[in-house]
Enzyme design. Structure first.
Site, PDB file in Angstrom:
ATOM      1  N   PHE A 107      81.223  72.962  39.533  1.00 23.43           N
ATOM      2  CA  PHE A 107      81.411  74.415  39.472  1.00 23.43           C
ATOM      3  C   PHE A 107      81.499  74.838  38.018  1.00 23.43           C
ATOM      4  O   PHE A 107      82.251  74.275  37.226  1.00 23.43           O
ATOM      5  CB  PHE A 107      82.708  74.835  40.184  1.00 23.43           C
ATOM      6  CG  PHE A 107      82.942  76.320  40.099  1.00 23.43           C
ATOM      7  CD1 PHE A 107      82.347  77.173  41.013  1.00 23.43           C
ATOM      8  CD2 PHE A 107      83.721  76.862  39.090  1.00 23.43           C
ATOM      9  CE1 PHE A 107      82.535  78.548  40.922  1.00 23.43           C
ATOM     10  CE2 PHE A 107      83.906  78.234  38.997  1.00 23.43           C
ATOM     11  CZ  PHE A 107      83.314  79.075  39.915  1.00 23.43           C
TER      12      PHE A 107
ATOM     13  N   GLY B   6      87.196  67.877  33.165  1.00 27.64           N
ATOM     14  CA  GLY B   6      87.265  66.432  32.950  1.00 27.64           C
ATOM     15  C   GLY B   6      88.348  66.097  31.939  1.00 27.64           C
ATOM     16  O   GLY B   6      88.080  65.484  30.915  1.00 27.64           O
TER      17      GLY B   6
ATOM     18  N   TYR C 200      80.437  73.337  23.378  1.00 33.57           N
ATOM     19  CA  TYR C 200      80.171  73.953  24.675  1.00 33.57           C
ATOM     20  C   TYR C 200      78.657  74.045  24.867  1.00 33.57           C
ATOM     21  O   TYR C 200      77.928  74.236  23.909  1.00 33.57           O
ATOM     22  CB  TYR C 200      80.781  75.362  24.685  1.00 33.57           C
ATOM     23  CG  TYR C 200      81.170  75.869  26.050  1.00 33.57           C
ATOM     24  CD1 TYR C 200      82.177  75.264  26.782  1.00 33.57           C
ATOM     25  CD2 TYR C 200      80.531  76.965  26.613  1.00 33.57           C
ATOM     26  CE1 TYR C 200      82.542  75.733  28.026  1.00 33.57           C
ATOM     27  CE2 TYR C 200      80.896  77.449  27.863  1.00 33.57           C
ATOM     28  CZ  TYR C 200      81.902  76.824  28.562  1.00 33.57           C
ATOM     29  OH  TYR C 200      82.261  77.282  29.792  1.00 33.57           O
TER      30      TYR C 200
ATOM     31  N   SER D 194      97.587  72.527  36.529  1.00 34.00           N
ATOM     32  CA  SER D 194      96.796  73.467  35.733  1.00 34.00           C
ATOM     33  C   SER D 194      96.856  74.857  36.369  1.00 34.00           C
ATOM     34  O   SER D 194      97.260  74.993  37.523  1.00 34.00           O
ATOM     35  CB  SER D 194      95.342  72.991  35.672  1.00 34.00           C
ATOM     36  OG  SER D 194      94.742  73.144  36.951  1.00 34.00           O
ATOM     37  N   ILE D 195      96.470  75.878  35.614  1.00 32.41           N
ATOM     38  CA  ILE D 195      96.519  77.232  36.196  1.00 32.41           C
ATOM     39  C   ILE D 195      95.566  77.335  37.380  1.00 32.41           C
ATOM     40  O   ILE D 195      95.913  77.890  38.423  1.00 32.41           O
ATOM     41  CB  ILE D 195      96.219  78.298  35.132  1.00 32.41           C
ATOM     42  CG1 ILE D 195      97.394  78.328  34.128  1.00 32.41           C
ATOM     43  CG2 ILE D 195      96.050  79.677  35.780  1.00 32.41           C
ATOM     44  CD1 ILE D 195      97.332  79.447  33.136  1.00 32.41           C
ATOM     45  N   VAL D 196      94.358  76.772  37.247  1.00 32.89           N
ATOM     46  CA  VAL D 196      93.443  76.789  38.401  1.00 32.89           C
ATOM     47  C   VAL D 196      94.121  76.086  39.576  1.00 32.89           C
ATOM     48  O   VAL D 196      94.086  76.576  40.711  1.00 32.89           O
ATOM     49  CB  VAL D 196      92.089  76.117  38.063  1.00 32.89           C
ATOM     50  CG1 VAL D 196      91.240  75.973  39.319  1.00 32.89           C
ATOM     51  CG2 VAL D 196      91.335  76.933  37.017  1.00 32.89           C
TER      52      VAL D 196
ATOM     53  N   ASP E 137     101.488  60.885  36.332  1.00 36.30           N
ATOM     54  CA  ASP E 137     102.835  60.335  36.190  1.00 36.30           C
ATOM     55  C   ASP E 137     103.297  60.604  34.775  1.00 36.30           C
ATOM     56  O   ASP E 137     102.674  60.133  33.819  1.00 36.30           O
ATOM     57  CB  ASP E 137     102.811  58.807  36.411  1.00 36.30           C
ATOM     58  CG  ASP E 137     102.559  58.470  37.860  1.00 36.30           C
ATOM     59  OD1 ASP E 137     103.518  58.469  38.625  1.00 36.30           O
ATOM     60  OD2 ASP E 137     101.379  58.246  38.220  1.00 36.30           O
TER      61      ASP E 137
END
Lengths: 369, 369
Positions: free
Chosen positions: A306, A283, A90, A190-192, A213
């Site tokens: 973001f 990504g 990170y 995804s949760i977002v 797919d």
């Protein structure tokens, strides 16, 4: 488990060298200082594969300063960014040794003499999120903690500051949308992604969603539509000359979200209207984003990024607490939903393995202390 | 040469069907109407290779309306976008048949009864630029024409509204720069590139310039440095781990310009500082722009595009005329320079072949009527 020498980055449990606390200083302080309970914590001493480098240990009590609040943690999720922090990949690399975790919810256990507005029993979350939530007791300055409504389901309180806030800020911060507009996103499962669908729907904003797919993609489509998605396409459905012909009566989106990269990012760009903006926040495919020159010049697209970390400044943090209250209220009313698996702390390493993807796609893992 | 039936998009020489003008209507109009002189023009009837589809023909006189101004063209350049328009590959596809050319300078020949502020002998340019400048006489509404200082060298007046204005607007419209800041660009030897160097220098803004590796690149570097470039690198010099280590005392640029794409665009991105913006205005390599996910999320880069066509709205056009006057004043004072080859109209097809790149790299071709 033994007490260990730890120097934690945020100073909550400061360096204890040597590993035993000198008995005389302990005696002197005992008269004036409040001590926290000992804490059971997920600690890593080195960066590396999280299943290898993390261990659950006991940490000694810490002395609380006048502005400190000791919080008994109730729940904390395992987010992908937590994993990246432990791996050391990170961009903000925590100093080791460190306690894992970055968001969560807890109950105030005790407060320093100068603390105002927080009392034992209150529910709090670190906001902006802050490191070291994977432990039973966290001691931090009162400014770290945001008091929340105790009627919110615990697992939503534990997870609100990363994924749902990302979704809301991305809907609000880049393009001024109004009822009837539309947005497009990839990685919609995804949760977002799920939050974007629901938050857009509440604002009467249409969502066009792109998913991978794979086996079960029909069920995924149905699930997203039940959340309020207007359109859900798998990538292969978009292998057409003009994706916009699939939009029927929906307006062309002015805003798109990308958390995948590669072809899935290109598909978001294809849907965008003249002058539109694509915001990248992940990504997952590990592939870069490729854009034609004409997309910039003639289609006038803007590409932005973001990162929640940018919102750590005081002004933004204050604003974000209001948005968090709004999001928690939606969760309390069951207007904002996403799938999670709540796992007892004793099973941390089982949950970690699921979060690492070792058992295929799994719901978000939330540790219950 | 014969009079031909032409329907030109901007209505300056309207449809003449049949090819001879009915003698009775001609007689009636002769009492009240001012007619322009006949015009010799570069016309294309079909989209296609410009050297094949263009021909020089005579156009008949046109009747001038009360607000029309007839301009005797003095000079007009052959820009790459002119070529793309003829090829039919430009996003705004002119209706054919059409007269080529999009900018230029001319002298007012005659004015309609209602025209104010323009008199025969004045120098004017179409601003915003407007189609059909490759001819000896152009008739358009007075609102099209911007009167300029006659002391400006003719070839700069002919070329100011496309390349130098692009350079200036890109320096002004995206990031607020102050003295001491820096910008980075690829394709630095282009006219826009040369203008950026000079306009930045005037503002005490440093420029970091990237050029292609090719024979003569050392001379190009010297030339750009004489114009005021702080640093000029060929692409191969930037095959290092950290391009920013080459910057010495220059600040990391907040703004970058890309007119090449591919690796040259990646190099611009590498130089940009946290939160920087890259503006794409061309794609000479015909390769797309590839960007990593982390450039957007962690480096917080913004990617935008610039197209002069966007500045056609009335507000922007007014503002642009002020900028044009500023640029022409710089040209008059020799503070803004770039290489051009002025070619007599009789040699149009020789100039066109040079502009098409059939004789290798050539200076901007400017037709003198």
């Amino acid at each position: 488990m033994a007490l260990v020498a730890l120097k934690l980055i945020n100073g909550s449990r400061l360096a204890l060298h040597p590993t035993h606390i000198p008995s005389n200083s302990r005696t002197i302080r005992a008269f004036s200082a409040i001590m926290s309970p000992p804490s059971t914590a997920v600690v890593y001493d080195l960066h590396g594969p999280p299943d290898t480098v993390t261990r659950v240990i006991n940490l000694p009590p810490v002395e609380m300063k006048a502005n400190d609040v000791c919080v008994k943690m109730l729940a904390a999720p395992i987010n992908p960014s937590d994993i990246n922090r432990i791996e050391g990949v990170y961009p903000v690399r925590p100093e080791v040794p460190a306690v894992g975790g970055y968001e969560g919810v807890g109950e105030v256990h005790s407060v320093g003499n100068a603390v105002q507005g927080l009392s034992p029993g209150d529910w709090v979350i670190p906001s902006p999120p802050s490191s070291g939530t994977w432990q039973t007791y966290v001691v931090k300055d009162q400014s770290v903690w945001h008091k929340i409504n105790k009627e919110v389901p615990m697992e939503y309180a534990a997870t609100v500051t990363v994924n749902p806030l990302t979704a809301l800020r991305m809907l609000e911060d880049f393009v001024s949308l109004k009822a009837g507009d539309s947005v497009v996103q990839n990685g919609a499962t995804s949760i977002v992604g799920q939050c974007i669908i629901q938050l857009a729907k509440i604002r009467s904003i249409h969502s066009i969603n792109i998913i991978r797919d794979r086996a079960g993609s029909d069920e995924s489509k149905e699930k997203l539509k039940r959340l309020g998605a207007d359109e859900v396409f798998s990538e292969s459905q978009l292998e057409v000359k003009n994706v916009k012909s699939l939009l029927a009566n929906l307006p062309e989106p002015a805003l798109g979200f990308n958390c995948v990269g590669g072809n899935a990012a290109t598909l978001v760009l294809k849907f965008l209207r003249q002058g539109g903006t694509m915001v990248t926040y992940g990504g997952m495919s590990k592939k870069p984003i490729t854009v034609s020159t004409s997309s910039f010049i003639f289609k006038d697209l803007s590409l932005r990024g973001f990162w929640l970390q940018k919102l750590m400044g005081i002004d933004k943090a204050k604003e974000s607490r209001k948005l968090i209250d709004y999001l928690l209220d939606l969760a309390r009313q069951e207007k904002l939903k996403y799938e999670m698996e709540v796992v007892p702390f004793d099973n941390f390493h089982i949950a970690l393995n699921k979060a690492l993807g070792k058992q295929g796609s799994q719901p978000k893992q939330v540790i219950k202390f």
